[in-house]
Design a protein around this motif. Structure first.
Motif, PDB file in Angstrom:
ATOM      1  N   UNK A 149     -18.359  -3.967  34.063  1.00 18.78           N
ATOM      2  CA  UNK A 149     -19.597  -3.231  34.274  1.00 18.78           C
ATOM      3  C   UNK A 149     -20.728  -3.869  33.478  1.00 18.78           C
ATOM      4  N   UNK A 194     -20.896  -3.321  24.154  1.00 14.24           N
ATOM      5  CA  UNK A 194     -20.843  -3.354  25.621  1.00 14.24           C
ATOM      6  C   UNK A 194     -22.220  -3.577  26.231  1.00 14.24           C
ATOM      7  N   UNK A 222     -11.132  -2.843  44.261  1.00 15.86           N
ATOM      8  CA  UNK A 222     -11.045  -1.621  45.036  1.00 15.86           C
ATOM      9  C   UNK A 222     -12.119  -0.616  44.591  1.00 15.86           C
ATOM     10  N   UNK A 223     -12.362  -0.565  43.266  1.00 12.77           N
ATOM     11  CA  UNK A 223     -13.351   0.369  42.743  1.00 12.77           C
ATOM     12  C   UNK A 223     -14.770  -0.126  42.990  1.00 12.77           C
ATOM     13  N   UNK A 224     -14.891  -1.325  43.563  1.00 13.12           N
ATOM     14  CA  UNK A 224     -16.209  -1.839  43.892  1.00 13.12           C
ATOM     15  C   UNK A 224     -16.922  -2.483  42.724  1.00 13.12           C
ATOM     16  N   UNK A 225     -16.210  -2.804  41.657  1.00 13.64           N
ATOM     17  CA  UNK A 225     -16.853  -3.485  40.529  1.00 13.64           C
ATOM     18  C   UNK A 225     -16.226  -4.860  40.322  1.00 13.64           C
ATOM     19  N   UNK A 282      -3.725   2.855  43.731  1.00 14.60           N
ATOM     20  CA  UNK A 282      -4.660   3.286  44.766  1.00 14.60           C
ATOM     21  C   UNK A 282      -4.086   3.093  46.160  1.00 14.60           C
ATOM     22  N   UNK A 342     -21.333   3.381  36.349  1.00 19.49           N
ATOM     23  CA  UNK A 342     -21.313   1.924  36.438  1.00 19.49           C
ATOM     24  C   UNK A 342     -22.183   1.473  37.608  1.00 19.49           C
ATOM     25  N   UNK A 343     -22.049   2.163  38.737  1.00 24.08           N
ATOM     26  CA  UNK A 343     -22.870   1.793  39.889  1.00 24.08           C
ATOM     27  C   UNK A 343     -24.351   2.042  39.631  1.00 24.08           C
ATOM     28  N   UNK A 379     -12.690  -2.483  33.067  1.00 19.88           N
ATOM     29  CA  UNK A 379     -13.723  -1.850  33.887  1.00 19.88           C
ATOM     30  C   UNK A 379     -15.056  -1.836  33.145  1.00 19.88           C
ATOM     31  N   UNK A 380     -15.017  -1.420  31.885  1.00 20.62           N
ATOM     32  CA  UNK A 380     -16.241  -1.339  31.097  1.00 20.62           C
ATOM     33  C   UNK A 380     -16.843  -2.729  30.900  1.00 20.62           C
ATOM     34  N   UNK A 385      -7.046  -6.250  41.625  1.00 19.81           N
ATOM     35  CA  UNK A 385      -7.096  -5.492  42.874  1.00 19.81           C
ATOM     36  C   UNK A 385      -7.763  -4.138  42.643  1.00 19.81           C
ATOM     37  N   UNK A 386      -7.397  -3.491  41.524  1.00 17.55           N
ATOM     38  CA  UNK A 386      -7.966  -2.175  41.227  1.00 17.55           C
ATOM     39  C   UNK A 386      -9.472  -2.273  41.019  1.00 17.55           C
TER      40      UNK A 386
END
Lengths: 282, 314, 338
Positions: free
Chosen positions: A123, B26, A207-210, B145, B274-275, A119-120, A203-204
């Motif tokens: 991002x 990062x 799903x989280x939009x990233x 999810x 993040x968004x 995720x990071x 998929x996750x």
């Protein structure tokens, strides 16, 4: 035996999913992209097996096509993470001097929950398919490195390897000719599991939009879109989810089956329990 | 045990060093100028120069790293670009819901998986065992999810028993707090229950066939005690090793679950940041979660050593 | 006291049905010591475990026969009675002292568990009794060692602890399944001496399972030789050693290392492997490995037959025939040596 049958079923299902999505253009009756404002959120029927989504698109066609991205990401991540992890594991397990440094780095990566690291990274890198593959590869290679290293350590001092070393065989030759073939089974098992985990993680992320661009059909994107329609069009959420479960489950069953088939430990244990299993009389 | 503990404590240092390098880098992975990305395409050059200076982006990378590390060591994780609040404040402000969710989940996991594994092992000659093995494989194959969405559909919409969103702090009373957390915590726990129960079952079945179990039976100890005392206490040791991975799964899972159930924890803080491309907050949260995970692994390893007398008395 | 009649034990394995114990009968009188000797895979260990029904079921089944302990059939006992029998009437010690003690419990706890399972004793008395047992089996500084974990003991000491556990409820019969195999030679002798002294002190009957005839030579009153799930020779220790009537026993005897053997006399091992019990050979089970096998051995499986008082053997060779073969071997060796 029962578990053998289970493995064959799992393999068949997985191959069917792969085949269906690769050849989708040849046989899908409707385009997965065909928008029809009059056909929004229709329940499953003879014409739309899985119903339609909020743009009136056929969910069955989209679920089938979405498998492409999911499987492609899964395969590439599994292969690349396996190659990197295996090389690191081989070097780390075989050469004592590099072991400490390499394993501290691997431990550093392992200190993040895999999904969080991915995720990071996404991002930071931005959400393209390439970047998702990079992020998931970075998230999953450390486990492979650990697995390979411990397998190498177990066989490193075996007699045939000692023998090769004392006859002055080149280290590279020893690693690839003598060690690698003997640690292949845990590598194959682990890469199957990485494949499964990568599909779930992609998929996750979507799903989280990233994750993958929302306009590309992926199972995660479909579930993200469907979320707000859960009460009026539950099929929109249910079918993409079932597709994920079936695919990932078949991979996990295969991995589990391979592990049982490869594991010399479990075989030995079974032998021990039947004491009469000696060689037939000469 | 003492030397083991010291060695294990020292091993945290290189791990945290690598972790902080990764977290630091990062921001520098972002394509283009971070200041640009943070402020947007049409920011004025002055504003960008200002932010570059504030973030120290003009210095060489290693100088930036040491400056950052120095800051972090003093407990300063920077300030949010979005809200101008200190990152540490944001993290601690959002940590309550996350820790509540995780503790409740962990409780679910232990309370369900341990009796489940014991039941499976004591009934191992029945159909229950293969059923369970397949169910646990199914468990790790379901996206969290999606399961959450389905459970919301069932328990929030069709049978509206539980609230499907929101969070009540413990200060508002135990009842509302736990009522809002039950469903998300259960979803979070479900996958891990399968993993832990499977591990415990495998270890117990392994232990059932060990010689010491035979010795206990030969003594005339009743089967229930053989299982609960001899087999279980031995199976517990290998099972603790997966507890670390369980917590990792929970930490990753909270991000998803908090977003889905709109629980204002650090997972949601991370996704929101993040968004918003709020990099100081992203870095801070990721570093914080990694630190928790390292700490949990440390505790798990020490617990393992404590449970196994072969390590404890060495 | 113990009477085994026509006992059959089968193991239902994925590879097929193994007749691990195939029609074994013997008697044991109170205070007697019996040695059961055979190679690994002869079924002796399965037999030993059958005596308290300790074989894991599945794969083990008991299709035929009975085991009478003081007139009661162990195979048909209910669970509760069986639990009362185990440890209290019949105790057992196993081959590997390294793995037979629970690694996460202190020795004291494991010993006291054995005591308190069969006697309602307050903790303090049970502790006192545990210490006495440790003294009995020759463990120095027992009070302190009660607090130790198994890994803090040497192999020989662990086997002593296991013997103490077995003796906790003063059993009438002690079954020892290869108790010395995993130990050094010097330690082996100490454990044998310990078993002997226990027998003398408490009059416990002992069944000693071993692959090494040397181990039972000065311990057992009677010896049963097992091969492929069957008893192929049984008799007094003297009969077995000096009046051997079965070629398999003779081969086993020749594989014992002897201190008085000349340097030129090589230690013999028996050629070949024990038979596959899923598909046993036709005729006598031993014929593929028997140095004296003749055509008739392929046809018939000889039953146990009387060879003297309480001396039985399963072989078609008569005593003179067998003696002749043995003499021939001795002469051949003589030729080789000269």
């Amino acid at each position: 035996m029962m578990s053998k049958k289970r493995n064959i079923i799992a393999l068949t299902i997985f191959l069917l999913v792969a085949l269906a999505t690769i050849t989708a253009n040849l046989w899908l009756p409707v385009s997965p992209a065909a928008i029809d404002a009059n056909q929004r959120l229709l329940a499953p029927s003879g014409t739309h097996w899985f119903g339609t989504d909020d743009f009136g698109r056929d969910i069955f066609a989209r679920v089938i096509v979405a498998a492409r991205v999911s499987l492609a990401v899964g395969v590439i991540v599994a292969v690349v993470a396996t190659v990197i992890g295996t090389l690191l594991g081989l070097v780390s397990g075989y050469f004592r001097k590099t072991d400490f440094i390499l394993m501290r780095i691997v431990d550093g990566f392992l200190a993040f929950p895999a999904l969080l690291l991915a995720l990071a990274l996404v991002a930071a890198l931005g959400g393209s398919i390439t970047n998702i593959v990079i992020a998931l590869t970075i998230a999953f290679f450390p486990v492979m490195a650990r697995v390979v290293r411990s397998a190498v350590l177990q066989i490193k001092n075996a007699q045939y390897i000692e023998a090769a070393r004392t006859t002055g065989t080149n280290n590279v030759v020893i690693i690839f000719r003598y060690i690698l073939p003997n640690v292949l089974s845990p590598i194959i098992v682990q890469s199957t599991f990485i494949f499964a985990k990568a599909i779930l993680a992609e998929a996750a992320l979507s799903f989280l939009g990233v994750g993958v661009n929302p306009s590309t059909p992926t199972w995660g994107n479909m579930l993200q879109e469907s979320q707000i329609y859960i009460t009026i069009a539950p099929w929109f959420s249910i079918f993409p989810g079932i597709a994920i479960v079936i695919t990932v489950l078949s991979l996990n069953i295969l991995g589990d089956g391979l592990r049982d088939a490869f594991d010399p430990h479990s075989v030995k244990k079974k032998r021990k329990r039947k004491p009469k299993q000696t060689a037939p009389a000469a | 045990m003492l030397s083991y503990t010291i060695r294990r404590l020292l091993s945290v240092i290189p791990v945290m060093l690598v972790v902080s390098i990764i977290v630091f880098l990062l921001v520098h992975l972002t394509p283009g100028n971070p200041a640009f990305i943070i402020l947007g395409e049409d920011a004025s050059p002055e504003a960008i120069a200002q932010l570059e200076k504030q973030l120290g982006l003009n210095e060489p990378l290693y100088i930036q790293f040491f400056d950052w590390i120095k800051q972090v060591m003093t407990g300063d994780l920077g300030t949010s670009v979005y809200s101008a609040q200190p990152v540490t404040e944001l993290i601690f402000g959002n940590f309550g819901p996350t820790i509540s969710l995780m503790v409740l989940s962990l409780l679910f996991i232990l309370v369900i998986s341990i009796p489940l594994a014991i039941l499976i092992v004591s009934l191992r000659k029945t159909i229950l065992d293969p059923l369970f093995t397949n169910a646990s494989l199914l468990g790790v194959s379901i996206p969290e999810f999606w399961l959450a969405i389905l459970l919301v559909l069932v328990f929030g919409v069709t049978f509206p028993i539980f609230p499907v969103a929101g969070y009540m702090p413990l200060a508002e009373g135990f009842g509302p707090w736990i009522y809002h957390l039950l469903l998300p915590a259960f979803v979070l726990a479900l996958v891990e229950i399968g993993i832990i129960a499977r591990m415990l079952r495998d270890s117990m079945l392994d232990s059932v066939n060990q010689d010491y179990t035979k010795t206990a039976r030969a003594k005339g100890v009743r089967e229930r005690d053989v299982l609960m005392k001899h087999v279980f206490s031995n199976a517990l040791i290998p099972t603790t090793t997966v507890l670390g991975a369980t917590v990792a799964g929970l930490l990753g899972g909270t991000v998803i679950i908090e977003t889905l159930f709109t629980i204002p924890g650090i997972g949601q803080l991370l996704i929101d940041s993040i968004h918003r491309r709020d990099y100081p907050v992203i870095q801070g949260v990721v570093l914080f979660i990694a630190a928790i995970y390292v700490l949990v692994n440390l505790i798990v390893d020490l617990l393992y050593a404590f449970l196994d007398p072969r390590i404890r008395y060495d | 006291m113990l009477e085994v009649n026509n006992l059959h034990v089968h193991l239902d394995t994925p590879a097929g049905l193994v007749k691990a114990v195939d029609g074994v009968s013997f008697r044991l009188e109170a205070g007697q010591t019996i040695g059961i000797v055979g190679e690994s895979g002869s079924g002796k260990s399965v037999l030993a475990h059958s005596l308290t029904k300790l074989n894991p079921e599945p794969p083990a089944t008991y299709p035929k026969g009975e085991i009478l302990f003081e007139g009661e059939n162990i195979l048909t006992m209910d669970k509760k009675r069986l639990r009362n029998l185990r440890g209290k009437e019949i105790a057992m010690i196993f081959q590997d002292p390294m793995s037979s003690l629970n690694p996460v419990f202190r020795i004291g706890r494991q010993l006291m568990e054995a005591i308190q399972t069969h006697q309602k004793l307050p903790k303090k008395e049970a502790r006192q009794k545990a210490i006495e047992l440790l003294i009995d089996v020759g463990i120095p500084d027992p009070e302190r060692r009660m607090q130790d974990y198994p890994h803090q003991f040497s192999g020989g000491m662990r086997q002593r602890v296991l013997i103490a556990i077995a003796l906790a409820a003063r059993p009438k019969l002690l079954i020892a399944d290869e108790p010395t195999t995993a130990l050094d030679v010097t330690i082996q002798a100490q454990i044998i001496e310990l078993l002997k002294s226990i027998q003398k002190k408490y009059g416990t009957s002992i069944i000693m399972i071993t692959h090494d005839l040397g181990v039972v030579a000065n311990l057992a009153d009677r010896i049963l030789v097992m091969y492929a799930g069957k008893i192929v020779e049984s008799g007094s220790t003297a009969d077995i050693f000096y009046d051997t009537a079965m070629p398999y026993t003779w081969s086993l005897l020749r594989s014992i290392p002897r201190l008085d053997a000349g340097a030129s006399e090589r230690l013999l091992h028996i050629e070949g492997h024990p038979p596959n019990l899923i598909h046993p050979p036709k005729g006598c089970n031993f014929h593929p490995r028997c140095p004296f096998a003749r055509d008739a051995c392929l046809q018939t499986d000889p039953p146990l037959a009387e060879r003297g008082t309480n001396h039985m053997a399963a072989c078609i060779l008569t005593k003179p025939e067998f003696d002749k073969e043995k003499r021939a071997v001795a002469e051949r060796k003589g030729v080789l040596l000269s």
